[in-house]
Design an enzyme around this catalytic site. Structure first.
Site, PDB file in Angstrom:
ATOM      1  N   ARG A   1       4.636 -14.494 -21.355  1.00  0.00           N
ATOM      2  CA  ARG A   1       4.876 -13.193 -20.698  1.00  0.00           C
ATOM      3  C   ARG A   1       4.496 -12.085 -21.670  1.00  0.00           C
ATOM      4  O   ARG A   1       3.876 -11.088 -21.314  1.00  0.00           O
ATOM      5  CB  ARG A   1       6.345 -13.064 -20.255  1.00  0.00           C
ATOM      6  CG  ARG A   1       6.709 -11.645 -19.849  1.00  0.00           C
ATOM      7  CD  ARG A   1       7.980 -11.509 -19.028  1.00  0.00           C
ATOM      8  NE  ARG A   1       9.062 -12.376 -19.420  1.00  0.00           N
ATOM      9  CZ  ARG A   1       9.783 -12.267 -20.539  1.00  0.00           C
ATOM     10  NH1 ARG A   1       9.553 -11.287 -21.401  1.00  0.00           N
ATOM     11  NH2 ARG A   1      10.755 -13.121 -20.816  1.00  0.00           N
TER      12      ARG A   1
ATOM     13  N   TYR B   1      -3.994   4.021  -0.656  1.00  0.00           N
ATOM     14  CA  TYR B   1      -3.674   2.677  -0.162  1.00  0.00           C
ATOM     15  C   TYR B   1      -2.234   2.652   0.357  1.00  0.00           C
ATOM     16  O   TYR B   1      -1.310   3.140  -0.313  1.00  0.00           O
ATOM     17  CB  TYR B   1      -3.883   1.661  -1.298  1.00  0.00           C
ATOM     18  CG  TYR B   1      -3.385   0.288  -0.942  1.00  0.00           C
ATOM     19  CD1 TYR B   1      -3.815  -0.347   0.233  1.00  0.00           C
ATOM     20  CD2 TYR B   1      -2.467  -0.381  -1.734  1.00  0.00           C
ATOM     21  CE1 TYR B   1      -3.339  -1.604   0.585  1.00  0.00           C
ATOM     22  CE2 TYR B   1      -1.997  -1.641  -1.398  1.00  0.00           C
ATOM     23  CZ  TYR B   1      -2.427  -2.239  -0.236  1.00  0.00           C
ATOM     24  OH  TYR B   1      -1.950  -3.474   0.120  1.00  0.00           O
TER      25      TYR B   1
ATOM     26  N   ASP C   1      -6.508   5.713  -9.914  1.00  0.00           N
ATOM     27  CA  ASP C   1      -6.753   4.399  -9.326  1.00  0.00           C
ATOM     28  C   ASP C   1      -8.259   4.303  -9.101  1.00  0.00           C
ATOM     29  O   ASP C   1      -8.806   4.950  -8.211  1.00  0.00           O
ATOM     30  CB  ASP C   1      -5.959   4.263  -8.014  1.00  0.00           C
ATOM     31  CG  ASP C   1      -6.121   2.893  -7.362  1.00  0.00           C
ATOM     32  OD1 ASP C   1      -7.148   2.237  -7.617  1.00  0.00           O
ATOM     33  OD2 ASP C   1      -5.236   2.510  -6.576  1.00  0.00           O
TER      34      ASP C   1
ATOM     35  N   LYS D   1     -10.010  -6.723  -6.415  1.00  0.00           N
ATOM     36  CA  LYS D   1     -11.159  -6.244  -5.637  1.00  0.00           C
ATOM     37  C   LYS D   1     -12.453  -6.441  -6.437  1.00  0.00           C
ATOM     38  O   LYS D   1     -12.795  -7.549  -6.759  1.00  0.00           O
ATOM     39  CB  LYS D   1     -10.907  -4.780  -5.251  1.00  0.00           C
ATOM     40  CG  LYS D   1      -9.505  -4.538  -4.647  1.00  0.00           C
ATOM     41  CD  LYS D   1      -9.336  -5.303  -3.372  1.00  0.00           C
ATOM     42  CE  LYS D   1      -7.995  -5.208  -2.666  1.00  0.00           C
ATOM     43  NZ  LYS D   1      -6.799  -4.885  -3.333  1.00  0.00           N
TER      44      LYS D   1
HETATM   45  O1  P1T Z   1      -3.310  -5.771  -3.634  1.00  0.00           O
HETATM   46  P1  P1T Z   1      -3.053  -5.369  -5.060  1.00  0.00           P
HETATM   47  O2  P1T Z   1      -3.882  -6.128  -6.045  1.00  0.00           O
HETATM   48  O3  P1T Z   1      -1.604  -5.342  -5.405  1.00  0.00           O
HETATM   49  O4  P1T Z   1      -3.605  -3.865  -5.212  1.00  0.00           O
HETATM   50  C1  P1T Z   1      -3.048  -2.767  -4.542  1.00  0.00           C
HETATM   51  C2  P1T Z   1      -4.080  -1.692  -4.334  1.00  0.00           C
HETATM   52  C3  P1T Z   1      -4.073  -0.578  -5.159  1.00  0.00           C
HETATM   53  N1  P1T Z   1      -4.985   0.407  -5.024  1.00  0.00           N
HETATM   54  C4  P1T Z   1      -5.948   0.339  -4.094  1.00  0.00           C
HETATM   55  C5  P1T Z   1      -6.926   1.457  -3.974  1.00  0.00           C
HETATM   56  C6  P1T Z   1      -6.027  -0.749  -3.242  1.00  0.00           C
HETATM   57  O5  P1T Z   1      -6.999  -0.784  -2.326  1.00  0.00           O
HETATM   58  C7  P1T Z   1      -5.056  -1.798  -3.349  1.00  0.00           C
HETATM   59  C8  P1T Z   1      -5.051  -2.974  -2.441  1.00  0.00           C
HETATM   60  N2  P1T Z   1      -5.740  -2.761  -1.248  1.00  0.00           N
HETATM   61  C9  P1T Z   1      -5.889  -3.661  -0.233  1.00  0.00           C
HETATM   62  C10 P1T Z   1      -5.328  -4.872  -0.218  1.00  0.00           C
HETATM   63  C11 P1T Z   1      -6.713  -3.191   0.894  1.00  0.00           C
HETATM   64  O6  P1T Z   1      -7.158  -4.001   1.715  1.00  0.00           O
HETATM   65  O7  P1T Z   1      -6.946  -1.982   0.968  1.00  0.00           O
END
Ligand code: P1T
Length: 381
Positions: free
Chosen positions: A46, A98, A170, A195
């Site tokens: 961790r 998001y 972000d 992503k």
């Molecule tokens: O899904 P995660 O890895 O926890 O990420 C969250 C997140 C944060 N910021 C942006 C701009 C994002 O698009 C996302 C996650 N988005 C999706 C799952 C989606 O389909 O838009």
């Protein structure tokens, strides 16, 4: 070192014990100590893991930062940033963002006394009006999810610095291939590495990169104390994904542009949202702060009927109907009922996330196949 070299070599060394060119997957929770505290730099996974450490260094390199941190998801990375704050502190955040970020802010952190203001960050007067002595953070998402609005990072940073407010960006939609927020003065860059950074829809992960040592120390403390880390196998996969980020992004951008232009000329399409159009309200900012316009395209169907949008996404074949984005394969989504369902209808419609909006993540397939797929699905309405 140029970006295209950094994705492959940045801050990375061959494994010192074996010469392995790719880092081994150190699938271990703990590390032998000779005497209490006498170890080889790792105590417990961790707190630190060599595979994750290699990835964290690579994140720092591609974002032109000094310190990288990897988390179990993008939301876990955002959660760590907000944990820098105290009850009573205030955050100004992009109003189009998001849905999961909105949910984390409003349904988790508001309970702990942190106050969020959601505003259009392209309006600097509105930002200034919201700033008071409790404002500690401006949360920027650009391009925004799913409306693809663009926030001028340099302008936001200029206001924030006057008041010693942190700026976090972000950078999920843009990736460092297109935009490097730390170079524009932001303090923290965040990614859903799920992503484009991972790029193959096989990992959920988050990332933070900073330049400042004091800020990095606070975030490392939170990462270890709260414990939302990612595992070594996932670290390996994202490290592998990073090595092709630049070539994937190039094709995502090319395909995104073709798809946007095709949709804009289609009689069954009402409106296309893509920052590459000269008519896009923030096109000039996108041109200034990004190297290209990315692979995300949103659009609404003619007449703005929810049932038409649903019919299109049900009939697309190569564009898989699924949450997420940024993988090599094309995906489509209906934000109002999927990724942004946790934002109240009135708030989401104010930013344009209507029931007829479709979001596309254009992959790196042959563009003629993608256009044919869109054409046949639009013909169904
Ligand atoms: O899904 P995660 O890895 O926890 O990420 C969250 C997140 C944060 N910021 C942006 C701009 C994002 O698009 C996302 C996650 N988005 C999706 C799952 C989606 O389909 O838009």
């Amino acid at each position: 070192m140029k970006f295209n070299t950094k994705t492959i070599h940045g801050n990375q060394k061959h494994d010192p014990s074996t010469g392995a060119v790719m880092p081994p997957i150190y699938q271990t929770s703990t590390y032998a100590q000779k005497s209490p505290g006498d170890h080889k730099g790792f105590e417990y996974s961790r707190t630190g893991n060599p595979t994750r450490h290699t990835l964290e260094n690579a994140f720092a390199s591609i974002e032109n930062g000094s310190y990288g941190l990897a988390f179990g998801s993008g939301l876990a990375a955002i959660d760590a940033v907000i944990k820098l704050l105290q009850p009573g502190d205030e955050v100004i955040a992009t109003n189009d963002l998001y849905g999961g970020t909105y949910r984390l802010f409003t349904q988790i952190f508001e309970k702990y006394g942190i106050i969020f203001h959601f505003v259009g960050l392209d309006n600097t007067t509105v930002i200034s009006e919201k700033i008071n002595k409790n404002t500690k953070l401006i949360w920027v998402e650009t391009p925004t999810n799913p409306m693809l609005n663009i926030v001028d990072i340099t302008s936001v940073v200029a206001i924030a610095k006057q008041h010693s407010i942190l700026v976090a960006v972000d950078n999920t939609f843009a990736t460092p291939y297109l935009q490097q927020p730390l170079d524009l003065g932001a303090d923290i860059v965040m990614h859903s590495a799920t992503k484009y950074l991972g790029g193959h829809s096989d990992v959920v992960m988050g990332a933070l990169v900073v330049k400042d040592k004091g800020l990095a120390d606070k975030l490392y403390f939170i990462q270890n104390a709260s414990g939302a880390v990612c595992g070594p196998m996932d670290s390996f996969l994202v490290l592998r994904g990073l090595k092709t980020l630049h070539v994937r992004m190039q094709r995502h951008c090319e395909n995104g542009a073709e798809v946007a232009h095709f949709l804009a000329s289609h009689p069954k399409v009402e409106k296309v949202f893509w920052p590459g159009f000269e008519s896009h309200p923030n096109h000039h900012i996108a041109k200034k702060q990004m190297n290209d316009f990315g692979g995300m395209v949103s659009f609404s169907t003619k007449g703005n009927r929810k049932e038409d949008a649903i019919k299109v996404v049900e009939n697309l074949k190569l564009f898989t109907l699924a949450e997420s984005l940024g993988g090599v394969e094309s995906l489509c989504g209906h934000p109002a009922t999927m990724t942004h369902a946790s934002i109240p209808k009135a708030a989401r419609e104010k930013t344009g996330v209507t029931d007829s909006l479709i979001r596309l993540s254009t992959g790196i397939e042959a563009i003629s196949d993608l256009i044919e797929d869109l054409n046949q699905a639009l013909a169904k309405i």
